[in-house]
Design a protein around this motif. Sequence first.
Motif, PDB file in Angstrom:
ATOM      1  N   UNK A   2      10.525  51.586  19.236  1.00  0.00           N
ATOM      2  CA  UNK A   2       9.273  52.231  19.502  1.00  0.00           C
ATOM      3  C   UNK A   2       8.392  51.768  18.550  1.00  0.00           C
ATOM      4  N   UNK A  22       6.461  47.274  24.988  1.00  0.00           N
ATOM      5  CA  UNK A  22       6.240  48.591  24.251  1.00  0.00           C
ATOM      6  C   UNK A  22       4.834  49.142  24.719  1.00  0.00           C
ATOM      7  N   UNK A  29       1.403  55.754  29.735  1.00  0.00           N
ATOM      8  CA  UNK A  29       1.171  57.183  29.288  1.00  0.00           C
ATOM      9  C   UNK A  29      -0.399  57.281  28.977  1.00  0.00           C
ATOM     10  N   UNK A  32      -2.663  57.753  32.076  1.00  0.00           N
ATOM     11  CA  UNK A  32      -2.445  59.216  32.702  1.00  0.00           C
ATOM     12  C   UNK A  32      -3.503  60.016  31.811  1.00  0.00           C
ATOM     13  N   UNK A 301      -2.752  52.993  18.823  1.00  0.00           N
ATOM     14  CA  UNK A 301      -1.920  54.084  18.618  1.00  0.00           C
ATOM     15  C   UNK A 301      -0.592  53.449  17.977  1.00  0.00           C
TER      16      UNK A 301
ATOM     17  N   UNK B  70       4.199  63.918  23.196  1.00  0.00           N
ATOM     18  CA  UNK B  70       4.375  62.959  22.075  1.00  0.00           C
ATOM     19  C   UNK B  70       2.954  62.723  21.392  1.00  0.00           C
ATOM     20  N   UNK B  83       8.303  58.003  18.090  1.00  0.00           N
ATOM     21  CA  UNK B  83       8.854  58.218  19.227  1.00  0.00           C
ATOM     22  C   UNK B  83       8.183  57.794  20.412  1.00  0.00           C
ATOM     23  N   UNK B  84       8.993  57.260  21.406  1.00  0.00           N
ATOM     24  CA  UNK B  84       8.266  56.584  22.696  1.00  0.00           C
ATOM     25  C   UNK B  84       7.891  57.955  23.669  1.00  0.00           C
ATOM     26  N   UNK B  85       6.633  57.899  24.293  1.00  0.00           N
ATOM     27  CA  UNK B  85       6.250  59.045  25.064  1.00  0.00           C
ATOM     28  C   UNK B  85       6.965  58.844  26.408  1.00  0.00           C
ATOM     29  N   UNK B  86       7.113  60.047  27.124  1.00  0.00           N
ATOM     30  CA  UNK B  86       7.699  60.103  28.510  1.00  0.00           C
ATOM     31  C   UNK B  86       6.380  60.468  29.646  1.00  0.00           C
ATOM     32  N   UNK B  87       6.707  60.621  30.579  1.00  0.00           N
ATOM     33  CA  UNK B  87       5.664  60.598  31.646  1.00  0.00           C
ATOM     34  C   UNK B  87       5.246  61.983  31.756  1.00  0.00           C
TER      35      UNK B  87
END
Lengths: 311, 184
Positions: A2, A22, A29, A32, A301, B70, B83-87
């Motif tokens: 990550x 990645x 995300x 969205x 980010x 996140x 951390x990796x984001x989820x949907x």
Amino acid sequence: MSSLSVDHLLGIENISPEDIELIFTTADNFKEVINRPIKKVPSLRDITIANLFFENSTRTKLSFELAEKRLSADVINFSSSSSSVKKGETLIDTVNNILAMKVDMVVMRHPNPGAASFLSKHIKARIVNAGDGTHEHPTQALLDAYSVRERLGTVKGKKIVIVGDILHSRVALSNIFCLQKLGAEVMVCGPTTLIPKYISELGVKVSHKLIDALNWCDIANVLRIQLERQDIAYFPSLREYSMQYGLNMNVLNQLDKPITIMHPGPINRGVEITSEVADSEHSIILNQVENGVAIRMAVLYLLAGKIERES
Amino acid sequence: MQPVVILDNRQLELTVNRLCYELIENHDDFSKSVIIGLQPRGIFLANRIANVLTKKFRIDSLKTGKLDITFYRDDFRRKVNPLTASSTAIDFIIENKNVILIDDVLYTGRTIRAGLDAMLAFGRPARVELLVLIDRRFSRHLPVQPDYTGRTVDSISSERVSVEWKETEKKDQVLLYNTSKTDE
């Protein structure tokens, strides 16, 4: 994984396919987020970003600025036309003066190839290369590959042709690196005068016939003729260029299968692409623009995540 | 050291059913209410509750969404590994609706704080209630309390509560692990 393997985004040449994946999943995300009623997340609210544009830009600059604001970062803009550079200040001095005002990241576009890499060795901030001369434009290549993935489901195994002024195009070079790292096959197509002599050493196919290139590909990425970078005449006239290499509906209708059209912008309607094609359902030009904001948010980010917090 | 079973699959099923009864008591036919599960693990509980409400209690057109927090966390750039984001998928309007925010374990309350901020990006709800399967009470860092609780657990910081689901870990159960290195 990550975290990116690099501390700056200087070019696609020195990032890994895992880094690209990645960035893509993070951009999913953010895409969205930018479609929500409140299109902001607070992640970068304690970060200040300076946009240093030593070369003109509209869409890249707007796209970066919007991405920064959507991440709640503080943004300052510098453009060389109205600045101390005209008074003879060096690049390092200009940037160090800005950094003395506690700026954490720099997004820079500069006319000299290697400028971003040079800067990264001399200053402490994180750097994002927004285009360095005719060298690389990494965020454009990332958003282009992301748009290919969105349209076709994946980039691996797909065939992409880049059409136009390859010689002067940082978009072309970055796209070649990015698409190949993701497993696509790349072809370049244009007049012999506008294709670098040894480009096939990068592993790309070369074609000088538009119709053959378009029949081969799944997606055509059409580039603008960069008149501002041309010191000599590379073709007799714009009209002759568009007759041989311009994309119009006649050409598309002759193909064996439908293809998708991309363009990094700005478009010269009637030169490399007609209005009919640019506005048709084959074109994903406006999707590229939307994806550009999401990709730039992801890059900022992920790079900001590596900046140590002041304690 | 073996983990302690806090809820086995039968107890988990009973608890989920009881939570559904409590929800129906307050939300009736859910015409003015929506369910939002917090990523990454609250979505399994939210889906299980939505299933029970729809199939067993015949609630029609129940709106369920998932929310990732996140980008609203307060520990960005403070942890070693980001951390990796989820949907996130909220395909309905929350304006003026009663939102039931669902997560599996309530511990410090920071996730819920982030969840409230993230949710406000979608509109202004009429009210928000919190439903959790496990409340690790006395561990709060922020003033957050659940409205519906499956089971309250008293635990210390060296312990970890893990909620496992049939869909992901092949078995429904809730386990308490001791992660300290200085036992025995």
